[in-house]
Design a protein around this motif. Sequence first.
Motif, mmCIF file in Angstrom:
data_model
loop_
_atom_site.group_PDB
_atom_site.id
_atom_site.type_symbol
_atom_site.label_atom_id
_atom_site.label_comp_id
_atom_site.label_asym_id
_atom_site.label_seq_id
_atom_site.Cartn_x
_atom_site.Cartn_y
_atom_site.Cartn_z
ATOM 1 N N ALA A 119 0.882 -1.020 -0.066
ATOM 2 C CA ALA A 119 -0.152 -0.023 -0.105
ATOM 3 C C ALA A 119 0.923 1.046 -0.176
ATOM 4 O O ALA A 119 1.819 1.261 0.594
ATOM 5 C CB ALA A 119 -0.936 -0.042 1.388
ATOM 6 N N VAL A 120 0.383 2.422 -0.638
ATOM 7 C CA VAL A 120 1.133 3.774 -0.592
ATOM 8 C C VAL A 120 0.122 4.517 0.077
ATOM 9 O O VAL A 120 -0.884 5.027 -0.497
ATOM 10 C CB VAL A 120 1.472 3.980 -2.247
ATOM 11 N N VAL A 121 0.683 5.303 1.020
ATOM 12 C CA VAL A 121 -0.108 6.301 1.771
ATOM 13 C C VAL A 121 0.294 7.753 1.150
ATOM 14 O O VAL A 121 1.619 7.782 1.027
ATOM 15 C CB VAL A 121 0.258 6.144 3.222
ATOM 16 N N TYR A 122 -0.484 8.573 0.685
ATOM 17 C CA TYR A 122 -0.349 9.875 0.163
ATOM 18 C C TYR A 122 -1.099 10.880 1.098
ATOM 19 O O TYR A 122 -2.329 10.747 1.069
ATOM 20 C CB TYR A 122 -0.589 9.862 -1.211
ATOM 21 N N GLY A 123 -0.357 11.675 1.659
ATOM 22 C CA GLY A 123 -1.056 12.753 2.414
ATOM 23 C C GLY A 123 -1.730 12.139 3.836
ATOM 24 O O GLY A 123 -0.922 11.970 4.780
#
Length: 514
Positions: A119-123
């Motif tokens: 998973a990629v967390v952005y913000g």
Amino acid sequence: MKKILYFAMLFAMPAMAQQTTVSTLEDTSVEFSEQGYWNGGKIGNPVEGDWGEQTYYCTWKSGLLTGHVDYSFMEDYGYSYDWWGGIALSQRTSTELTSLDDQYNNIVGTGANGSKTFAVVYGTGTIDINVEGGALVNSLKVVNSSYAMQNILVGDGYSPKFQNDGDHLHLLITAHKADGTDVTKTVVLAEFTTELSYINDWTKVSLSDCGTDVTQLEFALTAHNTGVPLYACIDDIEVVTGAEGPASFENLELADESFWNGTDDSGSFISGGFKFENGHQVYDYGEYGVFNYCYGFFYTNRTATTYYGDAENEQYNSAVGHGADDSSNYATYNLNLYDDPKGIDVLGDEQVISGCYLTNNAYAYLSMKNGENNTKQFQKGDWFKLTITGLNAEGEQTGTVDFYLADLRSENEDEHFILDEWRWCDLTPLGAVKRLEFNMSSTDNGEWGMNTPAYFCLDNLGDEAPDDDVTAISQVVNRKSENRKCFDLQGRQLSNRPIQKGLYIVNGKKLLMK
């Protein structure tokens, strides 16, 4: 009668068995193209925003988790703009940053343990824990994204590379709990003090101290400069349901005659309402091979009570050959005398722990009984002692309990023992604790410290004491304890010794002598 009523209550009350689920993110229904990613996209009915943009609220599921992505799209006056935020999924293997799609890359090139999906967390973003009343989130794994790492090491037109004291990128993980409270943990993804440090591989982050009723995880990123890309990557979110009650270790799966010793570097395991710490170090001796040094707690179901020098397997044997109450699984412990010793954490709030059953590890038992190599055969006057220290939530000591695994000090040889049965250890004198720590001492010592193998075995931590009620009885102070096995709460046998006033265990029952 009391025990019959107790079991009747168990049948009447619904209970959730303890179960550990690790969301590796490989089980989502999301379909990926080759080297693809999923950031929500135009799914469902959009909601119009303040500036005319259309926002799609999309979710993905994995195990007990639901992750959220917000995807916004604007097309007005000939101008189009796509934006996403939250927690996207990726199967990208590139570690570089050369195109917009590379915002879904991490610096390892795979998920944790070489898996495909991460998973990629952005913000900012959230993950819901789909368990009624919440659950324990034991841990998750974190690594830096390629986009953030490029800025950290090289910099760009928006933010220079990290080179000044205070430069940082932090991931904030807030656990929202069923009782309405929050607990926030900070993960240092990168930081410059006197030099630059950063996470360069999948790293396990413990969340077990956030409690057993977590309903949602909220992620946010902060940095010293608004130009730093606010990205991080996560994987392997471990959720434990039913994390309460005694630790019997029966919830832990093992093949017959086997053990778990921590060589997977997970660092801990959970049974009941307790977390048991473990350590693992690898030593490469070249032509002599690679040696795995494991310490702290292990769990095992081995029935052999022997030790012939096969440390790889036999250090997981007990002097009894089974768990307390003839159960299959039990824990064994190896004290690391040269490093931070591993302990037990109480999940949730501080609590008064009733006690546990203890016995000798087969290695230690046979060493004391027979003597071998650098250890001596125990003689009159020798002893081997476990000291258990309680710590509260502030890390302050609440007290200590000594338990003798061997005691040959008495003038009466009938009272000598090297423990080869499960015996109850009362931990209530420690009061309310958040953590237990362990140390061991012996009369057999040498130039390098204690010679007695620093092992013991443990079972049923926090279980009901041998007898719930303390029965007050009157006895003549100098009356002999004839025809019965009598021990004090430190495991010392008192047969044929005058019984003084105090609390004792007689034939497995707790008695108060007045």
